[in-house]
Design a protein around this motif. Structure first.
Motif, PDB file in Angstrom:
ATOM      1  N   LEU A 239      -8.634   5.948   6.767  1.00  0.00           N
ATOM      2  CA  LEU A 239      -8.879   5.398   5.440  1.00  0.00           C
ATOM      3  C   LEU A 239      -7.936   6.020   4.414  1.00  0.00           C
ATOM      4  O   LEU A 239      -7.460   5.346   3.497  1.00  0.00           O
ATOM      5  CB  LEU A 239     -10.330   5.638   5.038  1.00  0.00           C
ATOM      6  CG  LEU A 239     -11.388   4.970   5.918  1.00  0.00           C
ATOM      7  CD1 LEU A 239     -12.801   5.367   5.477  1.00  0.00           C
ATOM      8  CD2 LEU A 239     -11.240   3.453   5.876  1.00  0.00           C
ATOM      9  N   VAL A 240      -7.653   7.307   4.555  1.00  0.00           N
ATOM     10  CA  VAL A 240      -6.677   7.963   3.686  1.00  0.00           C
ATOM     11  C   VAL A 240      -5.317   7.303   3.847  1.00  0.00           C
ATOM     12  O   VAL A 240      -4.635   6.992   2.857  1.00  0.00           O
ATOM     13  CB  VAL A 240      -6.579   9.465   4.011  1.00  0.00           C
ATOM     14  CG1 VAL A 240      -5.442  10.111   3.218  1.00  0.00           C
ATOM     15  CG2 VAL A 240      -7.893  10.169   3.724  1.00  0.00           C
ATOM     16  N   ASP A 241      -4.910   7.083   5.078  1.00  0.00           N
ATOM     17  CA  ASP A 241      -3.628   6.444   5.385  1.00  0.00           C
ATOM     18  C   ASP A 241      -3.536   5.081   4.705  1.00  0.00           C
ATOM     19  O   ASP A 241      -2.556   4.768   4.012  1.00  0.00           O
ATOM     20  CB  ASP A 241      -3.484   6.316   6.902  1.00  0.00           C
ATOM     21  CG  ASP A 241      -2.116   5.815   7.332  1.00  0.00           C
ATOM     22  OD1 ASP A 241      -1.727   4.712   6.901  1.00  0.00           O
ATOM     23  OD2 ASP A 241      -1.438   6.508   8.123  1.00  0.00           O
ATOM     24  N   SER A 242      -4.567   4.267   4.869  1.00  0.00           N
ATOM     25  CA  SER A 242      -4.564   2.910   4.316  1.00  0.00           C
ATOM     26  C   SER A 242      -4.525   2.917   2.793  1.00  0.00           C
ATOM     27  O   SER A 242      -3.744   2.177   2.170  1.00  0.00           O
ATOM     28  CB  SER A 242      -5.799   2.156   4.813  1.00  0.00           C
ATOM     29  OG  SER A 242      -5.856   0.861   4.262  1.00  0.00           O
ATOM     30  N   LEU A 243      -5.358   3.742   2.168  1.00  0.00           N
ATOM     31  CA  LEU A 243      -5.414   3.774   0.709  1.00  0.00           C
ATOM     32  C   LEU A 243      -4.120   4.314   0.103  1.00  0.00           C
ATOM     33  O   LEU A 243      -3.631   3.804  -0.913  1.00  0.00           O
ATOM     34  CB  LEU A 243      -6.581   4.647   0.259  1.00  0.00           C
ATOM     35  CG  LEU A 243      -7.920   3.958   0.004  1.00  0.00           C
ATOM     36  CD1 LEU A 243      -8.962   4.993  -0.393  1.00  0.00           C
ATOM     37  CD2 LEU A 243      -7.798   2.915  -1.083  1.00  0.00           C
ATOM     38  N   ALA A 244      -3.576   5.360   0.706  1.00  0.00           N
ATOM     39  CA  ALA A 244      -2.344   5.942   0.184  1.00  0.00           C
ATOM     40  C   ALA A 244      -1.196   4.942   0.256  1.00  0.00           C
ATOM     41  O   ALA A 244      -0.414   4.800  -0.693  1.00  0.00           O
ATOM     42  CB  ALA A 244      -1.996   7.214   0.959  1.00  0.00           C
ATOM     43  N   ARG A 245      -1.091   4.229   1.360  1.00  0.00           N
ATOM     44  CA  ARG A 245      -0.025   3.229   1.486  1.00  0.00           C
ATOM     45  C   ARG A 245      -0.224   2.105   0.465  1.00  0.00           C
ATOM     46  O   ARG A 245       0.750   1.581  -0.099  1.00  0.00           O
ATOM     47  CB  ARG A 245       0.014   2.673   2.906  1.00  0.00           C
ATOM     48  CG  ARG A 245       0.464   3.692   3.939  1.00  0.00           C
ATOM     49  CD  ARG A 245       0.620   3.082   5.317  1.00  0.00           C
ATOM     50  NE  ARG A 245       0.843   4.102   6.332  1.00  0.00           N
ATOM     51  CZ  ARG A 245       2.010   4.704   6.582  1.00  0.00           C
ATOM     52  NH1 ARG A 245       3.084   4.356   5.859  1.00  0.00           N
ATOM     53  NH2 ARG A 245       2.121   5.615   7.518  1.00  0.00           N
ATOM     54  N   GLU A 246      -1.454   1.739   0.210  1.00  0.00           N
ATOM     55  CA  GLU A 246      -1.728   0.715  -0.801  1.00  0.00           C
ATOM     56  C   GLU A 246      -1.242   1.182  -2.170  1.00  0.00           C
ATOM     57  O   GLU A 246      -0.608   0.421  -2.910  1.00  0.00           O
ATOM     58  CB  GLU A 246      -3.223   0.422  -0.839  1.00  0.00           C
ATOM     59  CG  GLU A 246      -3.683  -0.465  -1.990  1.00  0.00           C
ATOM     60  CD  GLU A 246      -3.076  -1.850  -1.970  1.00  0.00           C
ATOM     61  OE1 GLU A 246      -2.932  -2.445  -3.062  1.00  0.00           O
ATOM     62  OE2 GLU A 246      -2.739  -2.359  -0.876  1.00  0.00           O
ATOM     63  N   MET A 247      -1.531   2.435  -2.518  1.00  0.00           N
ATOM     64  CA  MET A 247      -1.165   2.934  -3.839  1.00  0.00           C
ATOM     65  C   MET A 247       0.327   3.187  -3.998  1.00  0.00           C
ATOM     66  O   MET A 247       0.818   3.398  -5.120  1.00  0.00           O
ATOM     67  CB  MET A 247      -1.962   4.205  -4.155  1.00  0.00           C
ATOM     68  CG  MET A 247      -3.438   3.939  -4.370  1.00  0.00           C
ATOM     69  SD  MET A 247      -4.393   5.444  -4.694  1.00  0.00           S
ATOM     70  CE  MET A 247      -3.747   5.930  -6.295  1.00  0.00           C
ATOM     71  N   MET A 248       1.062   3.154  -2.913  1.00  0.00           N
ATOM     72  CA  MET A 248       2.516   3.294  -2.977  1.00  0.00           C
ATOM     73  C   MET A 248       3.217   1.969  -3.258  1.00  0.00           C
ATOM     74  O   MET A 248       4.419   1.942  -3.524  1.00  0.00           O
ATOM     75  CB  MET A 248       3.036   3.900  -1.669  1.00  0.00           C
ATOM     76  CG  MET A 248       2.615   5.343  -1.451  1.00  0.00           C
ATOM     77  SD  MET A 248       3.008   5.972   0.204  1.00  0.00           S
ATOM     78  CE  MET A 248       4.798   5.980   0.155  1.00  0.00           C
ATOM     79  N   LYS A 249       2.451   0.881  -3.235  1.00  0.00           N
ATOM     80  CA  LYS A 249       3.049  -0.434  -3.483  1.00  0.00           C
ATOM     81  C   LYS A 249       3.457  -0.554  -4.963  1.00  0.00           C
ATOM     82  O   LYS A 249       2.804   0.009  -5.849  1.00  0.00           O
ATOM     83  CB  LYS A 249       2.059  -1.531  -3.117  1.00  0.00           C
ATOM     84  CG  LYS A 249       1.760  -1.625  -1.621  1.00  0.00           C
ATOM     85  CD  LYS A 249       0.738  -2.715  -1.318  1.00  0.00           C
ATOM     86  CE  LYS A 249       0.452  -2.804   0.177  1.00  0.00           C
ATOM     87  NZ  LYS A 249      -0.594  -3.818   0.489  1.00  0.00           N
ATOM     88  N   PRO A 250       4.530  -1.280  -5.253  1.00  0.00           N
ATOM     89  CA  PRO A 250       5.031  -1.392  -6.634  1.00  0.00           C
ATOM     90  C   PRO A 250       3.994  -1.892  -7.630  1.00  0.00           C
ATOM     91  O   PRO A 250       4.055  -1.538  -8.818  1.00  0.00           O
ATOM     92  CB  PRO A 250       6.199  -2.381  -6.500  1.00  0.00           C
ATOM     93  CG  PRO A 250       6.661  -2.233  -5.079  1.00  0.00           C
ATOM     94  CD  PRO A 250       5.420  -1.967  -4.275  1.00  0.00           C
ATOM     95  N   ALA A 251       3.045  -2.706  -7.180  1.00  0.00           N
ATOM     96  CA  ALA A 251       2.064  -3.285  -8.103  1.00  0.00           C
ATOM     97  C   ALA A 251       1.261  -2.206  -8.834  1.00  0.00           C
ATOM     98  O   ALA A 251       0.781  -2.442  -9.950  1.00  0.00           O
ATOM     99  CB  ALA A 251       1.113  -4.208  -7.345  1.00  0.00           C
TER     100      ALA A 251
END
Length: 506
Positions: A239-251
């Protein structure tokens, strides 16, 4: 512009909340209050109130009554010769240590913070029963639930599962009903549910007002919650992996700024700083105050601010930095006293004997003329945490391994600090990588959110670190004391339903 926004938010928070503080929210008469959306906005802001910086009753105060101060004193970051800072530094705190147990609860003002969770629950009920549109309800409810989750997580991290009063109990305050602590799973779900709702309904970071919650902040707290729970279940790393990658998106709009020290300087503390995830706005006049300079500066310094120096850092911490590391810019290893004498490690006197001055924030010359308060905002969470959390998750998740991506994420943080890259071959084992990751975490986030204590606990390294820092002379230290003790009043009031944490007496 930043200070106009900051002071406006601080004024809104405190002007709307100050008069509300004495109100028993269980006794609000719906026919009288709240009547309008403005009334509900005031209630929402009251949920921010205990999360501000205030020596009297703000859990993020930069003083001995703040959670950062207490938590970082358990590590090499901070230490002291007396009071709570000494108790934490050698793990000698116990159930009688009111300087720690009060965070949970005490029977006199300002009462501690567990009841602030109940306040949020009652405010959420007022919103749910209001005549606002569903969209308005969700927006305000998201702030309240984020505040409740933030407070709950701070206390959960410090004390373990909490006693959480359900709404039906809060609405009948005269009916005495002792309650047990939640189970660990119930506690995690309580916080997680609030944060998931908040992340869905809070504005994106660029649309959020400076100093108010955003969807990014809710996700950051989820990352910290999930990291906390990896001690019990490594699947949380997914879940950490998924959330962190989401927050790295330009949006999301997050990125590192080029200069680490600028994050703690007036020139860098702007509403459009892309690295900030959450800061507590402060001002000289406001009810949210940064008094860190007074906490750390020596009383005999030849400078604009003569402080109380209640706290020092450790030379162990100072020595752990590489020479070029810009993250130690405000970790001061010498100063000239008011008699023209150079005070340093070789001639420390009574002010640098334990370690350097953990100044953290740029010197604010206005402190002396403003009751010891700084105009600089209290920095709690930054985008750098997302990158280091992902680096850890890549390596530690089930089926994970030490990869070039994990090292690259760490190196992104190191390069910003002016350091050379680490190589994959520098880490012959996973443990070697984690040791370096913990070093980077301590260097990156010292004197911010107090999270490094939890980082050491996550890898079962806190006890060993305490013993090392105390030359193996810490007779009251124990791994059972990774959680702080509950106050005795809570045990008594629980009438057998509330049990003390292991390692302490009921």
């Amino acid at each position: 512009m930043k200070h106009i926004v900051m002071m406006g938010i601080a004024a809104l928070m405190l002007n709307s909340c100050y008069d509300l503080t004495p109100i028993n929210y269980a006794e609000i008469n719906p026919s009288i209050f709240p009547k309008s959306e403005k009334d509900l906005q005031a209630l929402v802001m009251s949920c921010y109130y205990p999360l501000r910086g205030s020596w009297w009753d703000g859990i993020n105060t930069t003083s001995e009554k703040g959670q950062m101060y207490v938590n970082d004193c358990c590590t090499e970051i901070l230490t002291g010769k007396f009071d709570v800072q000494l108790l934490c530094s050698d793990m000698s705190y116990n159930e009688m240590s009111t300087g720690i147990t009060w965070f949970y609860y005490k029977r006199e003002e300002p009462y501690g913070y567990i009841n602030k969770i109940s306040r949020c629950t009652l405010v959420a009920d007022e919103i749910a029963n209001s005549t606002m549109t569903e969209a308005q309800k969700n927006r305000y409810m998201a702030e309240v639930r984020c505040a409740r989750a933030f407070m709950s997580f701070i206390l959960y991290d410090m004390f373990g599962p909490l006693v959480i009063a359900p709404l039906e109990v809060l609405k009948n305050p005269l009916d005495e009903k002792p309650l047990p602590r939640l189970s660990n799973d119930e506690m995690v779900k309580f916080i997680e549910d609030d944060l998931l709702f908040a992340a869905e309904h809070l504005p994106m970071p660029k649309a959020a007002e400076y100093g108010r919650f955003s969807a990014g902040f809710a996700n950051m707290l989820l990352i910290r919650l999930y990291l906390h729970e990896t001690v019990n279940d490594k699947h949380y790393y997914n879940l950490v992996d998924s959330l962190a990658r989401e927050m790295m998106k330009p949006a999301w709009g997050y990125s590192l700024v080029s200069s680490y020290p600028s994050l703690f300087e007036a020139k860098g503390q702007t509403a459009d700083n892309p690295e900030y995830i959450f800061v507590v706005p402060c001002s000289y006049e406001g009810y949210s105050q940064n008094q860190w300079h007074m906490m750390v500066m020596p009383p005999n310094i030849d400078g604009p601010v003569k402080g109380w120096q209640t706290i020092q850092s450790t030379w162990y911490f100072y020595d752990s930095f590489e020479t070029a590391d810009t993250r130690k810019t405000y970790l001061i290893d010498n100063y000239t006293d008011d008699k023209g004498h150079l005070v340093n490690r070789s001639d420390p006197g009574a002010t640098m004997d334990l370690g350097p001055i953990p100044q953290k924030y740029a010197m604010d010359a206005g402190v002396a003329a403003n009751n010891g308060y700084s105009d600089l905002d209290i920095v709690l969470y930054r985008y750098a945490d997302v990158l280091l959390s992902l680096s850890e998750a890549i390596v530690m998740k089930p089926g994970g391994s030490l990869t070039q991506e994990a090292v690259d994420l760490m190196n992104t943080i190191r390069r910003r600090a002016g350091l050379t890259d680490k190589l994959l071959t520098d880490f012959p084992t996973t443990e070697a990588f984690i040791d370096q990751l913990l070093v980077e975490r301590s260097h990156e986030f010292w004197c911010e959110s107090g999270q490094y204590r939890a980082d050491l606990i996550r890898f079962d390294k806190l006890y060993d670190r305490v013993m090392l820092l105390n030359n193996n002379v810490a007779p009251y230290a124990s791994k059972e004391k990774y959680l702080f003790p509950l106050p005795l009043s809570v045990i008594v009031d629980g009438k057998g339903l509330v049990l003390q944490n292991p390692g302490y007496s009921n």
